[in-house]
Design an enzyme around this catalytic site. Structure first.
Site, PDB file in Angstrom:
ATOM      1  N   ARG A 104      -0.674   5.491 -14.536  1.00 15.00           N
ATOM      2  CA  ARG A 104      -2.012   4.755 -13.569  1.00 15.00           C
ATOM      3  C   ARG A 104      -2.812   4.208 -14.084  1.00 15.00           C
ATOM      4  NH1 ARG A 104      -3.993   6.056  -7.419  1.00 15.00           N
ATOM      5  NH2 ARG A 104      -1.790   5.521  -7.516  1.00 15.00           N
ATOM      6  N   HIS A 132       2.230  -2.238  -7.912  1.00 14.32           N
ATOM      7  CA  HIS A 132       2.300  -0.736  -7.353  1.00 14.32           C
ATOM      8  C   HIS A 132       3.652   0.048  -6.857  1.00 14.32           C
ATOM      9  CE1 HIS A 132       1.108   2.884  -6.469  1.00 14.32           C
ATOM     10  NE2 HIS A 132       0.432   3.213  -5.763  1.00 14.32           N
ATOM     11  N   GLN A 135       4.889   2.787  -4.787  1.00  8.59           N
ATOM     12  CA  GLN A 135       4.397   2.860  -3.320  1.00  8.59           C
ATOM     13  C   GLN A 135       5.855   1.614  -2.092  1.00  8.59           C
ATOM     14  OE1 GLN A 135       1.325   3.312  -1.615  1.00  8.59           O
ATOM     15  NE2 GLN A 135       3.055   2.954   0.234  1.00  8.59           N
ATOM     16  N   ASP A 226      -4.307  -3.387   3.220  1.00  9.79           N
ATOM     17  CA  ASP A 226      -4.085  -2.564   2.217  1.00  9.79           C
ATOM     18  C   ASP A 226      -5.947  -2.726   2.121  1.00  9.79           C
ATOM     19  OD1 ASP A 226      -5.118  -0.627  -0.181  1.00  9.79           O
ATOM     20  OD2 ASP A 226      -3.688  -2.075  -1.903  1.00  9.79           O
ATOM     21  N   CYS A 266      -1.140   1.875   2.515  1.00 11.99           N
ATOM     22  CA  CYS A 266      -0.038   2.570   1.380  1.00 11.99           C
ATOM     23  C   CYS A 266      -1.131   3.812   1.438  1.00 11.99           C
ATOM     24  CB  CYS A 266      -0.214   1.643   0.467  1.00 11.99           C
ATOM     25  SG  CYS A 266      -1.473   0.682   0.160  1.00 11.99           S
ATOM     26  N   ARG A 294       7.022   9.094  -0.172  1.00 13.02           N
ATOM     27  CA  ARG A 294       6.709   8.382  -1.483  1.00 13.02           C
ATOM     28  C   ARG A 294       7.004   9.506  -2.421  1.00 13.02           C
ATOM     29  NH1 ARG A 294       1.756   6.004  -3.143  1.00 13.02           N
ATOM     30  NH2 ARG A 294       2.837   6.490  -5.221  1.00 13.02           N
TER      31      ARG A 294
HETATM   32  N1   CP Z   1      -0.968   5.243  -2.294  1.00 12.13           N
HETATM   33  C1   CP Z   1      -1.149   5.816  -3.245  1.00 12.13           C
HETATM   34  O1   CP Z   1      -0.925   5.249  -4.539  1.00 12.13           O
HETATM   35  O2   CP Z   1      -2.184   6.576  -3.010  1.00 12.13           O
HETATM   36  P1   CP Z   1      -3.161   7.336  -3.743  1.00 12.13           P
HETATM   37  O3   CP Z   1      -3.729   6.567  -4.706  1.00 12.13           O
HETATM   38  O4   CP Z   1      -3.758   8.624  -3.589  1.00 12.13           O
HETATM   39  O5   CP Z   1      -1.815   7.407  -5.387  1.00 12.13           O
HETATM   40  N1  NVA Z   2      -4.871  -1.619  -4.013  1.00 14.07           N
HETATM   41  C1  NVA Z   2      -5.233  -0.133  -4.611  1.00 14.07           C
HETATM   42  C2  NVA Z   2      -4.581   0.713  -3.863  1.00 14.07           C
HETATM   43  C3  NVA Z   2      -4.742   1.974  -3.663  1.00 14.07           C
HETATM   44  C4  NVA Z   2      -3.336   3.269  -3.336  1.00 14.07           C
HETATM   45  C5  NVA Z   2      -5.798  -0.053  -5.469  1.00 14.07           C
HETATM   46  O1  NVA Z   2      -5.280  -0.561  -6.772  1.00 14.07           O
HETATM   47  O2  NVA Z   2      -7.057   0.899  -5.309  1.00 14.07           O
END
Ligand code: CP
Ligand code: NVA
Length: 307
Positions: A104, A132, A135, A226, A266, A294
């Site tokens: 990440r 992502h 997701q 989101d 998400c 997930r």
């Molecule tokens: N939706 C999602 O990726 O959640 P987290 O940021 O908690 O991993």
């Molecule tokens: N768009 C959000 C998604 C989190 C799962 C972010 O990048 O923070």
């Protein structure tokens, strides 16, 4: 498949196989140690390298690898501080020890660079600023459980044309689901994503962009939103909160969609901002099914990549 940096690393055939396998893994989970995949990743090590916070991705990846008989190594975020060593060096070390790394990070470009310099390492995108994809797999698994077929279906994404929106558009196009995206001016999907959508679209499914959220949700089968401020954009929070106000998904907006339309997010969600409590807590809300899936969809992905 060597890397999963984007939904675009899949094709419709492989995507169909991942979804089929995800459904099977979900059914078989109750079998525990008797599930046929219990030992499938025996002897494999998967590293987790997270430069941003995570609940769902971290926990589901960890449990997913364990349930397939593999091992997880959590790499603490402080080893990735730029003043210690470049993330590319961290992953070149990991390549000597682990089979796959789930990352990440910030720029998607960083993931491509890592994949290029670590050809033996399987790299999985656990969220970047731009995409992502993990997701999106869970999102379409959830939709396939609710809808008998994707044929003629339409989803509206309301809010920021961000990473989650991009991967949703990619996956929906590949499955022949039409997408309406409603964003304020200046927060649209990147042009590149609009071009990619046209390139991977199946069965004539199209992407249509709107600035008016009401026009975008009219008669759709699902409404997705989101957060307005993604991780890494925190300094813009106050400005975005003002700019996005009319993009809130509330009961009045949901009423314009089809009567049986689903609500998707998400998570994490900011209740009272992009979605109201009433909508996220209502029976049409799929958010915890998405979160559950997930686990199953990522297990399917891991099996496709590592066995
Ligand atoms: N939706 C999602 O990726 O959640 P987290 O940021 O908690 O991993
Ligand atoms: N768009 C959000 C998604 C989190 C799962 C972010 O990048 O923070």
């Amino acid at each position: 498949m060597q890397n999963f940096l984007s939904i675009l690393d899949l094709d419709p055939d492989r995507l169909g196989k991942v979804l089929e396998l995800a459904a099977k893994l979900k059914r078989e989970r109750v079998k525990g140690m008797k599930a046929p995949t219990w030992n499938a990743l025996n002897g494999k090590n998967v590293g987790l390298l997270f430069e941003k916070p995570s609940l769902r991705t971290r926990v589901t990846m960890t449990i997913g690898v364990r349930e397939l008989g593999g091992d997880i190594v959590e790499i603490p975020a402080d080893v990735m501080r730029a003043d210690r060593e470049p993330i590319q060096d961290v992953t070149r070390n990991l390549e000597r020890w682990v089979d796959a790394v789930v990352i990440r990070t910030f720029a998607q470009e960083r993931l491509s660079q890592i994949a290029e310099i670590t050809p033996k390492l399987h790299v999985i995108n656990a969220l970047s600023n731009e995409e992502h994809p993990c997701q999106a797999l869970a999102d379409v698994q959830t939709l396939s459980e609710k809808w008998r077929s994707f044929e003629g279906r339409r989803i509206a994404f309301v809010g920021d044309g961000n990473n989650v929106c991009t991967s949703l558009v990619h996956v929906a196009m590949m499955l022949g689901i039409a997408v309406h995206v409603a964003t304020p001016k200046g927060f649209e999907l990147p042009d590149e994503v609009v071009d990619q959508a046209a390139a991977v679209s199946q069965k004539g499914a199209g992407l249509t962009e709107f600035t008016d959220p009401k026009a975008a949700v009219r008669d759709v089968d699902a409404v997705y939103t989101d957060v307005w401020t993604s991780m890494g954009q925190e300094v813009e929070y106050a400005d975005r909160k003002k700019l996005f106000q009319r993009y809130q998904v509330n009961e009045a907006l949901m009423a314009l969609a089809k009567p049986d339309a689903l609500f998707m997010h998400c998570l994490p969600a900011h209740r009272g901002e992009e979605v109201t409590d009433e909508v996220i807590e209502s029976p049409i809300s799929m958010v915890f099914d998405q979160a559950e899936n997930r686990l199953h969809s990522q297990k399917a992905l891991l099996l496709q990549m590592l066995t």
